[in-house]
Design an enzyme around this catalytic site. Structure first.
Site, PDB file in Angstrom:
ATOM      1  N   ARG A   2      11.627 -11.601   4.224  1.00 12.62           N
ATOM      2  CA  ARG A   2      12.237 -10.437   4.864  1.00 12.62           C
ATOM      3  C   ARG A   2      13.062 -10.859   6.081  1.00 12.62           C
ATOM      4  O   ARG A   2      14.143 -10.364   6.299  1.00 12.62           O
ATOM      5  CB  ARG A   2      11.154  -9.467   5.332  1.00 12.62           C
ATOM      6  CG  ARG A   2      10.863  -8.421   4.286  1.00 12.62           C
ATOM      7  CD  ARG A   2       9.887  -7.417   4.840  1.00 12.62           C
ATOM      8  NE  ARG A   2       8.956  -7.025   3.814  1.00 12.62           N
ATOM      9  CZ  ARG A   2       7.837  -6.374   4.038  1.00 12.62           C
ATOM     10  NH1 ARG A   2       7.485  -6.063   5.262  1.00 12.62           N
ATOM     11  NH2 ARG A   2       7.054  -6.042   3.051  1.00 12.62           N
TER      12      ARG A   2
ATOM     13  N   ARG B  27      16.670 -11.072  16.204  1.00 19.55           N
ATOM     14  CA  ARG B  27      15.787  -9.914  16.086  1.00 19.55           C
ATOM     15  C   ARG B  27      14.805 -10.126  14.918  1.00 19.55           C
ATOM     16  O   ARG B  27      13.635  -9.784  14.999  1.00 19.55           O
ATOM     17  CB  ARG B  27      16.675  -8.671  15.879  1.00 19.55           C
ATOM     18  CG  ARG B  27      15.974  -7.378  15.639  1.00 19.55           C
ATOM     19  CD  ARG B  27      15.192  -6.939  16.867  1.00 19.55           C
ATOM     20  NE  ARG B  27      13.997  -6.243  16.442  1.00 19.55           N
ATOM     21  CZ  ARG B  27      13.948  -4.993  16.035  1.00 19.55           C
ATOM     22  NH1 ARG B  27      15.048  -4.274  16.031  1.00 19.55           N
ATOM     23  NH2 ARG B  27      12.821  -4.449  15.659  1.00 19.55           N
TER      24      ARG B  27
ATOM     25  N   ARG C 286      -8.860   1.796   9.780  1.00 19.62           N
ATOM     26  CA  ARG C 286      -8.376   0.435   9.938  1.00 19.62           C
ATOM     27  C   ARG C 286      -9.288  -0.408  10.825  1.00 19.62           C
ATOM     28  O   ARG C 286      -8.995  -1.571  11.082  1.00 19.62           O
ATOM     29  CB  ARG C 286      -7.023   0.521  10.617  1.00 19.62           C
ATOM     30  CG  ARG C 286      -5.965  -0.400  10.094  1.00 19.62           C
ATOM     31  CD  ARG C 286      -4.704   0.106  10.725  1.00 19.62           C
ATOM     32  NE  ARG C 286      -3.541  -0.673  10.581  1.00 19.62           N
ATOM     33  CZ  ARG C 286      -2.434  -0.218   9.989  1.00 19.62           C
ATOM     34  NH1 ARG C 286      -2.431   0.955   9.397  1.00 19.62           N
ATOM     35  NH2 ARG C 286      -1.366  -0.960  10.002  1.00 19.62           N
TER      36      ARG C 286
ATOM     37  N   ARG D 114       0.573  -8.764  13.316  1.00 18.90           N
ATOM     38  CA  ARG D 114      -0.052  -7.663  12.574  1.00 18.90           C
ATOM     39  C   ARG D 114      -1.013  -8.210  11.516  1.00 18.90           C
ATOM     40  O   ARG D 114      -2.061  -7.631  11.265  1.00 18.90           O
ATOM     41  CB  ARG D 114       1.008  -6.775  11.934  1.00 18.90           C
ATOM     42  CG  ARG D 114       1.864  -6.066  12.971  1.00 18.90           C
ATOM     43  CD  ARG D 114       2.931  -5.222  12.332  1.00 18.90           C
ATOM     44  NE  ARG D 114       2.380  -4.065  11.700  1.00 18.90           N
ATOM     45  CZ  ARG D 114       2.822  -3.525  10.577  1.00 18.90           C
ATOM     46  NH1 ARG D 114       3.830  -4.036   9.953  1.00 18.90           N
ATOM     47  NH2 ARG D 114       2.249  -2.465  10.078  1.00 18.90           N
TER      48      ARG D 114
ATOM     49  N   LYS E  52       0.816  -1.223   0.000  1.00 19.50           N
ATOM     50  CA  LYS E  52       0.000   0.000   0.000  1.00 19.50           C
ATOM     51  C   LYS E  52       0.848   1.270   0.000  1.00 19.50           C
ATOM     52  O   LYS E  52       0.589   2.186  -0.764  1.00 19.50           O
ATOM     53  CB  LYS E  52      -0.902   0.061   1.246  1.00 19.50           C
ATOM     54  CG  LYS E  52      -1.914  -1.041   1.377  1.00 19.50           C
ATOM     55  CD  LYS E  52      -2.847  -0.772   2.558  1.00 19.50           C
ATOM     56  CE  LYS E  52      -2.146  -0.733   3.916  1.00 19.50           C
ATOM     57  NZ  LYS E  52      -1.544  -2.008   4.328  1.00 19.50           N
TER      58      LYS E  52
HETATM   59  P1  AMP Z   1       1.523   0.832   9.252  1.00 19.19           P
HETATM   60  O1  AMP Z   1       2.845   1.391   8.880  1.00 19.19           O
HETATM   61  O2  AMP Z   1       0.375   1.473   8.533  1.00 19.19           O
HETATM   62  O3  AMP Z   1       1.470  -0.660   9.138  1.00 19.19           O
HETATM   63  O4  AMP Z   1       1.293   1.167  10.802  1.00 19.19           O
HETATM   64  C1  AMP Z   1       2.218   0.773  11.788  1.00 19.19           C
HETATM   65  C2  AMP Z   1       1.533   0.679  13.142  1.00 19.19           C
HETATM   66  O5  AMP Z   1       0.993   1.955  13.502  1.00 19.19           O
HETATM   67  C3  AMP Z   1       0.357  -0.268  13.209  1.00 19.19           C
HETATM   68  O6  AMP Z   1       0.746  -1.608  13.429  1.00 19.19           O
HETATM   69  C4  AMP Z   1      -0.424   0.294  14.394  1.00 19.19           C
HETATM   70  O7  AMP Z   1       0.179  -0.037  15.621  1.00 19.19           O
HETATM   71  C5  AMP Z   1      -0.246   1.798  14.177  1.00 19.19           C
HETATM   72  N1  AMP Z   1      -1.312   2.358  13.316  1.00 19.19           N
HETATM   73  C6  AMP Z   1      -1.175   2.942  12.096  1.00 19.19           C
HETATM   74  N2  AMP Z   1      -2.357   3.327  11.599  1.00 19.19           N
HETATM   75  C7  AMP Z   1      -3.284   2.980  12.526  1.00 19.19           C
HETATM   76  C8  AMP Z   1      -4.698   3.095  12.607  1.00 19.19           C
HETATM   77  N3  AMP Z   1      -5.411   3.645  11.618  1.00 19.19           N
HETATM   78  N4  AMP Z   1      -5.303   2.610  13.717  1.00 19.19           N
HETATM   79  C9  AMP Z   1      -4.620   2.066  14.723  1.00 19.19           C
HETATM   80  N5  AMP Z   1      -3.291   1.910  14.719  1.00 19.19           N
HETATM   81  C10 AMP Z   1      -2.623   2.362  13.629  1.00 19.19           C
END
Ligand code: AMP
Length: 194
Positions: free
Chosen positions: A128, A136, A88, A147, A13
């Protein structure tokens, strides 16, 4: 024009949203990037979300609504935005409709769902961790799987939510970055013309 990107972690994305944002002259609003910047800068928000992000869980909906509201209030968002990582959860999707209405937007115009099969996502994750190749990396792979589980539980229901509203477009996320981009660009170009 408000565009939302949906897709599992690792679906691509961020990369695609950045390219489309540049082409269509819209800001890419990545909540993950914003939260990571807050963590790096050591702001009160960053301190609050650091641990949650490390675990692979989601930050609470109230905090996220504030983050997004502030960002959309900035002048570069006047023509709209490409959302990468928000909404989300279903409550976030509801809040986002209200917020869009308040800033004078008619709502989400288009949802691009980047569809990548589960086995492909899993192989991207393990690839990855092999590339990094350390203890780590195992921890990272574990968090990545968490996730993915969180995505299925809390984010995947948005696919149906937006499909029912007839604004969801499903785009195949496998193949080269360029070929995925070409598919997304075609969908977006059509939406802009309409
Ligand atoms: P991303 O880079 O979009 O995968 O986001 C990294 C982390 O940020 C996620 O695993 C969440 O912990 C937090 N995060 C980002 N966007 C959201 C959202 N819309 N709602 C809740 N947590 C978020």
């Amino acid at each position: 024009m408000l565009i939302v990107f949906l897709g599992a972690p690792g679906a691509g994305k961020g990369t695609q949203a950045a390219r489309l944002a540049a082409k269509y002259g819209l800001p890419k609003i990545s909540t993950g990037d914003m939260l990571r910047a807050a963590v790096t800068a050591g702001t009160p928000l960053g301190k609050r979300v650091d641990e949650i992000m490390r675990s692979g869980a989601l930050v609470d909906d109230g905090t996220m609504a504030e983050v997004v509201e502030d960002r959309l209030a900035q002048s570069d968002s006047a023509p709209g935005a490409i959302m990468d990582g928000y909404p989300r959860t279903l409550p976030q999707a509801h809040r986002f409709e209200e917020l869009a209405a308040r800033i004078g937007d008619s709502g989400v115009d288009l949802v691009l769902y980047l569809d990548v099969p589960e086995d492909e996502l899993m192989s991207r994750i393990s690839h990855r961790s092999q590339v990094v190749g350390s203890d780590r990396a195992d921890d990272d792979a574990e968090v990545a799987r968490e996730r993915l589980a969180v995505y299925h539980r809390q984010t995947a229901p948005l696919i149906e939510y937006y499909r029912e509203r007839e604004i969801l477009r499903e785009v195949e996320g496998t193949g080269s970055i360029d070929s995925v981009y070409a598919r997304l660009d075609a969908v977006l170009a059509e939406a802009v013309r309409a």
